[in-house]
Scaffold this motif. Structure first.
Motif, mmCIF file in Angstrom:
data_model
loop_
_atom_site.group_PDB
_atom_site.id
_atom_site.type_symbol
_atom_site.label_atom_id
_atom_site.label_comp_id
_atom_site.label_asym_id
_atom_site.label_seq_id
_atom_site.Cartn_x
_atom_site.Cartn_y
_atom_site.Cartn_z
ATOM 1 N N GLY A 205 -17.394 -9.669 79.432
ATOM 2 C CA GLY A 205 -17.123 -8.669 80.465
ATOM 3 C C GLY A 205 -17.396 -9.136 81.873
ATOM 4 O O GLY A 205 -17.300 -8.342 82.812
ATOM 5 N N PHE A 206 -17.724 -10.408 82.068
ATOM 6 C CA PHE A 206 -18.111 -10.877 83.392
ATOM 7 C C PHE A 206 -16.932 -11.011 84.355
ATOM 8 O O PHE A 206 -17.142 -11.091 85.564
ATOM 9 C CB PHE A 206 -18.825 -12.219 83.298
ATOM 10 N N ALA A 207 -15.720 -11.054 83.848
ATOM 11 C CA ALA A 207 -14.577 -11.254 84.742
ATOM 12 C C ALA A 207 -14.490 -10.160 85.798
ATOM 13 O O ALA A 207 -14.116 -10.419 86.945
ATOM 14 C CB ALA A 207 -13.282 -11.314 83.933
ATOM 15 N N SER A 208 -14.843 -8.909 85.440
ATOM 16 C CA SER A 208 -14.751 -7.817 86.397
ATOM 17 C C SER A 208 -15.693 -8.025 87.571
ATOM 18 O O SER A 208 -15.404 -7.622 88.700
ATOM 19 C CB SER A 208 -15.068 -6.481 85.708
ATOM 20 N N LEU A 209 -16.830 -8.645 87.320
ATOM 21 C CA LEU A 209 -17.794 -8.901 88.385
ATOM 22 C C LEU A 209 -17.473 -10.181 89.139
ATOM 23 O O LEU A 209 -17.632 -10.251 90.363
ATOM 24 C CB LEU A 209 -19.205 -9.003 87.787
ATOM 25 N N MET A 210 -17.011 -11.183 88.427
ATOM 26 C CA MET A 210 -16.900 -12.515 89.001
ATOM 27 C C MET A 210 -15.505 -12.886 89.484
ATOM 28 O O MET A 210 -15.335 -13.923 90.125
ATOM 29 C CB MET A 210 -17.333 -13.549 87.952
ATOM 30 N N ASN A 211 -14.489 -12.100 89.180
ATOM 31 C CA ASN A 211 -13.124 -12.522 89.486
ATOM 32 C C ASN A 211 -12.335 -11.459 90.234
ATOM 33 O O ASN A 211 -11.106 -11.430 90.165
ATOM 34 C CB ASN A 211 -12.391 -12.925 88.202
ATOM 35 N N SER A 212 -13.011 -10.576 90.956
ATOM 36 C CA SER A 212 -12.319 -9.631 91.822
ATOM 37 C C SER A 212 -12.026 -10.305 93.158
ATOM 38 O O SER A 212 -12.417 -11.451 93.396
ATOM 39 C CB SER A 212 -13.185 -8.379 92.034
ATOM 40 N N ALA A 213 -11.363 -9.572 94.063
ATOM 41 C CA ALA A 213 -11.042 -10.154 95.363
ATOM 42 C C ALA A 213 -12.309 -10.547 96.115
ATOM 43 O O ALA A 213 -12.331 -11.511 96.871
ATOM 44 C CB ALA A 213 -10.228 -9.157 96.180
ATOM 45 N N GLU A 214 -13.361 -9.768 95.928
ATOM 46 C CA GLU A 214 -14.686 -10.111 96.391
ATOM 47 C C GLU A 214 -15.669 -9.544 95.369
ATOM 48 O O GLU A 214 -15.295 -8.700 94.556
ATOM 49 C CB GLU A 214 -14.966 -9.565 97.789
ATOM 50 N N PRO A 215 -16.919 -9.974 95.377
ATOM 51 C CA PRO A 215 -17.861 -9.458 94.382
ATOM 52 C C PRO A 215 -17.931 -7.938 94.417
ATOM 53 O O PRO A 215 -17.932 -7.327 95.485
ATOM 54 C CB PRO A 215 -19.191 -10.088 94.811
ATOM 55 N N LEU A 216 -17.989 -7.343 93.245
ATOM 56 C CA LEU A 216 -18.058 -5.888 93.174
ATOM 57 C C LEU A 216 -19.398 -5.378 93.677
ATOM 58 O O LEU A 216 -20.442 -5.962 93.378
ATOM 59 C CB LEU A 216 -17.853 -5.422 91.727
ATOM 60 N N PHE A 217 -19.366 -4.281 94.416
ATOM 61 C CA PHE A 217 -20.526 -3.465 94.774
ATOM 62 C C PHE A 217 -21.476 -4.115 95.779
ATOM 63 O O PHE A 217 -21.846 -3.491 96.763
ATOM 64 C CB PHE A 217 -21.313 -3.047 93.525
ATOM 65 N N GLY A 218 -21.907 -5.346 95.534
ATOM 66 C CA GLY A 218 -22.911 -5.951 96.402
ATOM 67 C C GLY A 218 -22.528 -5.996 97.868
ATOM 68 O O GLY A 218 -23.257 -5.474 98.726
ATOM 69 N N PRO A 219 -21.393 -6.618 98.228
ATOM 70 C CA PRO A 219 -21.009 -6.662 99.638
ATOM 71 C C PRO A 219 -20.829 -5.287 100.258
ATOM 72 O O PRO A 219 -21.165 -5.078 101.429
ATOM 73 C CB PRO A 219 -19.677 -7.437 99.609
ATOM 74 N N GLU A 220 -20.329 -4.322 99.483
ATOM 75 C CA GLU A 220 -20.138 -2.967 100.011
ATOM 76 C C GLU A 220 -21.470 -2.353 100.430
ATOM 77 O O GLU A 220 -21.582 -1.724 101.478
ATOM 78 C CB GLU A 220 -19.463 -2.088 98.960
ATOM 79 N N PHE A 221 -22.483 -2.528 99.604
ATOM 80 C CA PHE A 221 -23.792 -1.969 99.914
ATOM 81 C C PHE A 221 -24.386 -2.639 101.149
ATOM 82 O O PHE A 221 -24.883 -1.969 102.067
ATOM 83 C CB PHE A 221 -24.728 -2.138 98.718
ATOM 84 N N TYR A 222 -24.330 -3.952 101.193
ATOM 85 C CA TYR A 222 -24.915 -4.675 102.329
ATOM 86 C C TYR A 222 -24.137 -4.425 103.620
ATOM 87 O O TYR A 222 -24.719 -4.241 104.692
ATOM 88 C CB TYR A 222 -24.991 -6.167 102.015
ATOM 89 N N ARG A 223 -22.814 -4.404 103.511
ATOM 90 C CA ARG A 223 -21.976 -4.238 104.694
ATOM 91 C C ARG A 223 -22.178 -2.862 105.345
ATOM 92 O O ARG A 223 -22.340 -2.751 106.566
ATOM 93 C CB ARG A 223 -20.513 -4.424 104.284
ATOM 94 N N ASN A 224 -22.201 -1.822 104.515
ATOM 95 C CA ASN A 224 -22.190 -0.459 105.046
ATOM 96 C C ASN A 224 -23.568 0.192 105.137
ATOM 97 O O ASN A 224 -23.810 0.982 106.053
ATOM 98 C CB ASN A 224 -21.287 0.418 104.164
ATOM 99 N N ALA A 225 -24.441 -0.113 104.185
ATOM 100 C CA ALA A 225 -25.737 0.569 104.170
ATOM 101 C C ALA A 225 -26.838 -0.255 104.811
ATOM 102 O O ALA A 225 -27.733 0.293 105.454
ATOM 103 C CB ALA A 225 -26.124 0.906 102.730
ATOM 104 N N VAL A 226 -26.807 -1.582 104.644
ATOM 105 C CA VAL A 226 -27.874 -2.431 105.171
ATOM 106 C C VAL A 226 -27.593 -2.852 106.606
ATOM 107 O O VAL A 226 -28.393 -2.604 107.519
ATOM 108 C CB VAL A 226 -28.076 -3.671 104.278
ATOM 109 N N TYR A 227 -26.429 -3.473 106.823
ATOM 110 C CA TYR A 227 -26.115 -4.010 108.150
ATOM 111 C C TYR A 227 -25.337 -3.039 109.036
ATOM 112 O O TYR A 227 -25.302 -3.229 110.259
ATOM 113 C CB TYR A 227 -25.320 -5.310 108.009
ATOM 114 N N ASN A 228 -24.706 -2.013 108.448
ATOM 115 C CA ASN A 228 -23.866 -1.092 109.232
ATOM 116 C C ASN A 228 -22.870 -1.876 110.082
ATOM 117 O O ASN A 228 -22.693 -1.615 111.278
ATOM 118 C CB ASN A 228 -24.732 -0.189 110.124
ATOM 119 N N ASP A 229 -22.219 -2.822 109.459
ATOM 120 C CA ASP A 229 -21.311 -3.720 110.167
ATOM 121 C C ASP A 229 -20.154 -4.070 109.249
ATOM 122 O O ASP A 229 -20.316 -4.823 108.283
ATOM 123 C CB ASP A 229 -22.061 -4.988 110.589
ATOM 124 N N THR A 230 -18.981 -3.524 109.538
ATOM 125 C CA THR A 230 -17.812 -3.770 108.685
ATOM 126 C C THR A 230 -17.343 -5.221 108.757
ATOM 127 O O THR A 230 -16.562 -5.658 107.914
ATOM 128 C CB THR A 230 -16.653 -2.846 109.073
#
Length: 363
Positions: A205-230
């Motif tokens: 099942g790792f393909a969903s995490l490792m082979n998307s256009a970008e990593p799932l979930f992680g960048p979204e959390f850091y981009r919007n909640a941590v850094y507030n920088d799109t």
């Protein structure tokens, strides 16, 4: 009751948290707490309209998985009187670190032209069978496709190296071996510095995490909640990023406070479970919540072989837990249901202690 935790969005995006710290707090814990308080008032008003004091509802239970599992842990840590029983599955207690792991684990996967890139189809067709071959029957003597305890495994991905014995053909284009760079990519996923690494299980099942256009979930959390920088570039993820996220801790997202004594004193019980084959939240995240003293009186953790993220997988995953799509149990009752087991545990303990002769007061 259920709640949208104060926002409406499509799955996989955290854009609603951009410059919205109050929404982050709602998402983490406040919306659930206030909704529970309101639900208890509704129950009291509907079922006991003329009763101002005395018995109302007797017990309150929670069931959630994934983010819902984390919210359950946050509830019992922050609001110990909200629930008598909490069923938490596939939880993310270390939100800032797990989101970082989602990002870091995929850094050698992008772009697809990199020598370290592992194509999506090879996770299920090559890596997963190699893991099973090493540890399936070796651990329990039964070749059934289920690794009973991945914590006892030390997967050696070198067996997949092209040109090595057991590594298939001598070139990577055949799809039955990995290059040296690909093997190094696979090995670096099993680390524990920032977040517990993947357990050998569930690689299909790792393909969903490792082979998307970008990593799932992680960048979204850091981009919007941590850094507030799109414009934040997830490829810059580093240990410094994690330290900054810990300092910000958006909405109080981390739910790993091991001091559960107030919940225990309330008479609360916790059933916490996590699938060993979870491809999204490394299973050892479940062990971040500390153990001390006589904790078994109110807290039980079950590591379940072969279960993916909340549901699915090659193991026996129909547990009557949240996020299982209403999968019908073949046998009703606590012998086949975690939720029923939790209810039995809470109410039998309360009956034995004699502390529930009158019901919980209206909040």
């Amino acid at each position: 009751m259920s709640t949208d935790t104060g926002h409406n969005s499509s799955s996989g995006t955290a854009a609603w948290m951009l410059h919205e710290p109050e929404r982050a707090i709602d998402w983490v814990h406040r919306a659930l707490h206030l909704s529970v308080m309101a639900a208890k008032q509704v129950v009291a008003a509907y079922y006991y309209p003329t009763t101002q004091t005395g018995p109302h509802h007797s017990y309150s239970y929670y069931a959630g998985c994934s983010t819902g599992g984390r919210q359950g842990l946050a509830a019992l840590q922050r609001y110990p009187a909200d629930f008598d029983g909490v069923l938490a599955g596939s939880a993310i207690p270390w939100q800032t670190h797990t989101s970082a792991w989602h990002t870091y684990a995929a850094l050698l996967q992008y772009p697809a032209s990199r020598s370290t890139f592992i194509p999506a189809d090879l996770w299920a067709s090559l890596v997963a069978p190699a893991v099973l071959e090493q540890y399936d029957a070796a651990l329990d003597g039964v070749a059934d496709g289920v690794i009973m305890d991945p914590s006892r495994c030390a997967f050696r991905p070198e067996v997949l190296l092209c040109g090595k014995s057991g590594g298939g053909k001598a070139n990577a284009t055949s799809g039955d071996c990995l290059t040296r760079d690909q093997v190094l990519n696979l090995k670096r996923l099993d680390g524990q510095l920032i977040n517990p690494g993947i357990s050998p299980s569930g690689e299909a099942g790792f393909a969903s995490l490792m082979n998307s256009a970008e990593p799932l979930f992680g960048p979204e959390f850091y981009r919007n909640a941590v850094y507030n920088d799109t414009d934040w570039d997830w490829r810059t993820m580093s240990a410094a990023s994690v330290a900054f996220a810990d300092a910000v801790n958006p909405g109080g997202a981390n739910a790993y406070d091991p001091d559960l004594r107030p919940f225990e004193a309330h008479g609360g019980k916790v059933l916490h479970y996590h699938g060993y084959a979870d491809p999204l939240i490394p299973s050892l995240n479940a062990r971040i919540v500390g153990r001390a003293g006589d904790v078994d009186k109110f807290y039980w953790l079950f590591m379940v072989p072969g279960i993916g993220h909340c549901s699915g997988g090659v193991g026996a995953w129909a547990l009557d837990g949240a996020g299982q799509g209403g999968f019908p149990l073949q046998v009703n009752g606590s012998s086949h249901s975690l939720l029923s087991s939790l209810v039995d545990w809470v109410e039998s303990a309360a009956s034995a202690a004699g502390n529930k002769s009158s019901a919980v007061s209206n909040p």
